[in-house]
Enzyme design. Sequence first.
Site, short mmCIF file in Angstrom:
data_model
loop_
_atom_site.label_atom_id
_atom_site.label_comp_id
_atom_site.label_asym_id
_atom_site.label_seq_id
_atom_site.Cartn_x
_atom_site.Cartn_y
_atom_site.Cartn_z
N THR A 172 0.81 -1.39 -0.29
CA THR A 172 0.07 0.01 -0.27
C THR A 172 0.56 1.55 -0.17
O THR A 172 0.35 2.46 -0.06
CB THR A 172 -1.12 0.15 1.06
OG1 THR A 172 0.01 0.21 1.90
CG2 THR A 172 -2.10 -1.05 1.45
N LYS A 173 2.41 0.81 0.04
CA LYS A 173 3.17 2.35 0.19
C LYS A 173 3.06 2.85 -0.62
O LYS A 173 2.89 2.56 -2.35
CB LYS A 173 3.89 1.57 0.71
CG LYS A 173 4.19 0.97 1.99
CD LYS A 173 3.63 2.29 2.75
CE LYS A 173 3.93 1.64 4.74
NZ LYS A 173 2.48 1.07 4.46
#
Length: 405
Positions: free
Chosen positions: A198-199
Amino acid sequence: MTTRINAVPRAVPAEEVEVPFADCYITTAAQQAALRVLRSGWLTTGREVAAFETEFAEYVGADHAVAVSSCTQGIELSLRSFGLPSGSLVLTSTMTFCGAVQAIVHAGLQPVLVDVDVSTGMPTPATVRDAVRAYGPPAAMTVVHWAGDLADVPALAEAAGLTLDRIVVDAAHALGTSAGTTPIGSQCGATCFSFYATKNLPLGEGGMVTTNDPDRSRWLHQARLHGMTADAWRRYLPGGSWRYDVGEAGLKANMTDLQAAMGRAQLTHLPAWQHRRAQIAARYDALLTAQPGVALPHRPAPGTGTHAWHLYPVRLAPDLNRDEVIAELAQRQVGTSVHFIPVHQLTYFARIASVPPTGMAGADTLFGQLLSLPIHPRLTDAQIDAVCAALADATHQRFTRKGAS
């Protein structure tokens, strides 16, 4: 095509648009890089890791970078590199991911949780001083740049009575931003980044530690692989020796060439992705700024730095039920999340962490109001509009019901 930067807004009913909260986009170039490594016959730590470390250090303006298996492992190794006595006190925000505090525990140190400001979601010099008064001077501190916003690292270090070389920066949310003109990654003893799915630079897993200290860099390179003096790549190269020594109580925390090759390719797209994130945040700002019951995210003061926009966390008015709003948005196919459950509210940490007797009023208040909206580079303007329309409907209905009652 890696991002849809110029998506054209169009009027679409919110319920007709599916909006995922996250999107782990792996570019064609990264897929090709992975295939190149798979065909090479060398999949563990090797040339690609070394190249990724060099390129990443240059990107964030640090002298050295050490690729690791996760940001959590990076924080643990960084703390261990300080050589602190077992049980030493380490300050950290209670508004962080549980893994960041597990890293303190697994380094053999004692986490001291610090309350946060409701508007920023981060500790202040005052809350740091409260923790120090309660438990005494810390040996180190992990400072969290939360949501992509910037903590005032020097001010927090001063409040803790620490020099910057005893600060580990948790920059899992802060890749691609800077404090003033200084990129995040070169300011303190060590800075840790995440490449989780998700980064801002998604690989699925992986992390990086940056530092300007050559001795710390050498220690981290050795400690990330069992404390061995030579990894497999150096032992198996033509002319290499099979002999090695073990000089540290290291971890199995190395990055693979497969991850690194993907990371090198993804890194070339990061500036465009950051630009798109800023566009998305600006569109949310414009659509939500007059929305009753919704407070926009905090951002750095002009001239002090930039926001990485890893998250777009709004705060809902206290008389709105945050969880009911989440459920209604989910019914409209809008994915959301909450960042984070304060660590002191989690069973294990409530038992073992040190919590100042003054309590965690800021974090407890903030947690009940937090709502993270989708923000990722492939989010279209139509999807942003759908999120805002759904949020407006959900909050309006609740205000209307409260007014009628």
